[in-house]
Design an enzyme around this catalytic site. Sequence first.
Site: not given
Ligand code: EPZ
Length: 430
Positions: A126, A131-132, A409, A22-23, A172, A175, A134-135, A317, A102
């Site tokens: 969520c 889950r901001p 999902r 999925k991801n 930080k 993904v 900002d990055l 995950d 998202r």
């Molecule tokens: C991806 O979400 C995955 N979703 C998530 O899978 C997965 O848990 C996550 O990566 C971590 O591996 C998809 O690929 C569709 P992140 P993503 O940006 O990209 C913070 C599932 O169950 N952050 O790596 O949204 C954020 O809040 C889902 O399939 C900021 O602070 O995750 C988190 O604490 C759930 N600012 C951390 O970084 C930002 O602008 C990592 O989030 C972006 C993120």
Amino acid sequence: MDRIRIVGGNVLAGTIPISGAKNAALPLMIASLLTDDTLTLENVPHLADVEQLIRILGNHGVDYSVNGRREKQQEGYSRTINFSARNIVDTTAPYELVSKMRASFWVIGPLLARMGEAKVSLPGGCAIGTRPVDLFLEGLQVLGAELDVDNGYVIAKTRNGRLIGNRYVFPKVSVGATHVLMMAASLAKGETVLENAAREPEIVNLAECLVAMGAKIHGAGTGTITIQGVEALSGARVRVIPDRIETGTYAMAVAMTGGDVMLAGARPDLLQSALDVLVETGAEITPTNEGIRVKRNGAGIAPVDVTTAPFPAFPTDLQAQFMGLMTMASGKSRITETIFENRFMHVQELARLGAHITLSGQTAIVDGVSKLKGAPVMATDLRASVSLVIAGLAAEGETTVNRVYHLDRGFERLEEKLSGCGAVIERISG
Ligand code: EPZ
């Protein structure tokens, strides 16, 4: 609303085909916005999130056909879907659509890079955390985007029709922001260097796709990704990698119930850290040409401590599923979540099955019990829900998992795959 009914106690034995991830599928689908040619994706899983993204892309004007025919509900473990964004009719992603998923916020990167503008709703919080974004915003600004936030929408524009390559160091690991900046930089003018980039296999899959479309990208899968922008991208044919989270989930199910299952099509290199942990718990893991064979016979489940962290460490995950497994370990384990601040909703539900878990900040201390007992449970996110399914398979008696739409999902044909290996599991409609 559908429910899943499980009668626990059977060992699992047989073969489970692993679906496309999925991801990985979601960002690859979004990459179709970068070109007016056709992007063909193989091994796309049939999941509610994929269908939702098809609707979102359709709103921007992306046309699609499944296995050559335009057929929405086609069943199948592996689908080939053609996406064509020849005519982008709308650069706005509305709140009603983005708030449902998202990842749809990620359209901001390709829309801005190709069309020079995008208006995308902020996704909001969520169930698993704030889950901001900002990055994403900071990174796009570094590439020369002008951004404004108005009425819940990010309004983004390029200065002279094109983004400009630059260096961005992620404060930080993210993904999603890595996906978006890699897509945006592919069409920017000049070179972009992304540092402290995410190294997840899904990033590598997207980079392979972009390179097949004509992008110039080096270093995907490492912390530094270099992208030389090109003027236009073409179509390509790309295969979605196997789902490492689905693989790990079923491996944990077998480690919990005992048995012997071949996870067909799974790739061990995509989840080595989780497989290593499973070996420590007492499971036998054997990579073969066909996939990954998981076995546990007789021996108990040894407690193991884990801490989630970005790839290649133990994935967030799989945290809930691993906690499910540890509820029946022969001793205490500590599970620490470092990615999301609120990803322990399964704790109270696992307790309904008889698990002993206490929370201390971002760490769950799981005191293994010798048996779980079935009960009605529900969860508020995808991975938490499937941890309840795993625990239900090992529990005595009947477990009903409510709110099955969470499972739909991200898990393709869950009941069919598990019942094919001897589990008593069925979907109850209505
Ligand atoms: C991806 O979400 C995955 N979703 C998530 O899978 C997965 O848990 C996550 O990566 C971590 O591996 C998809 O690929 C569709 P992140 P993503 O940006 O990209 C913070 C599932 O169950 N952050 O790596 O949204 C954020 O809040 C889902 O399939 C900021 O602070 O995750 C988190 O604490 C759930 N600012 C951390 O970084 C930002 O602008 C990592 O989030 C972006 C993120």
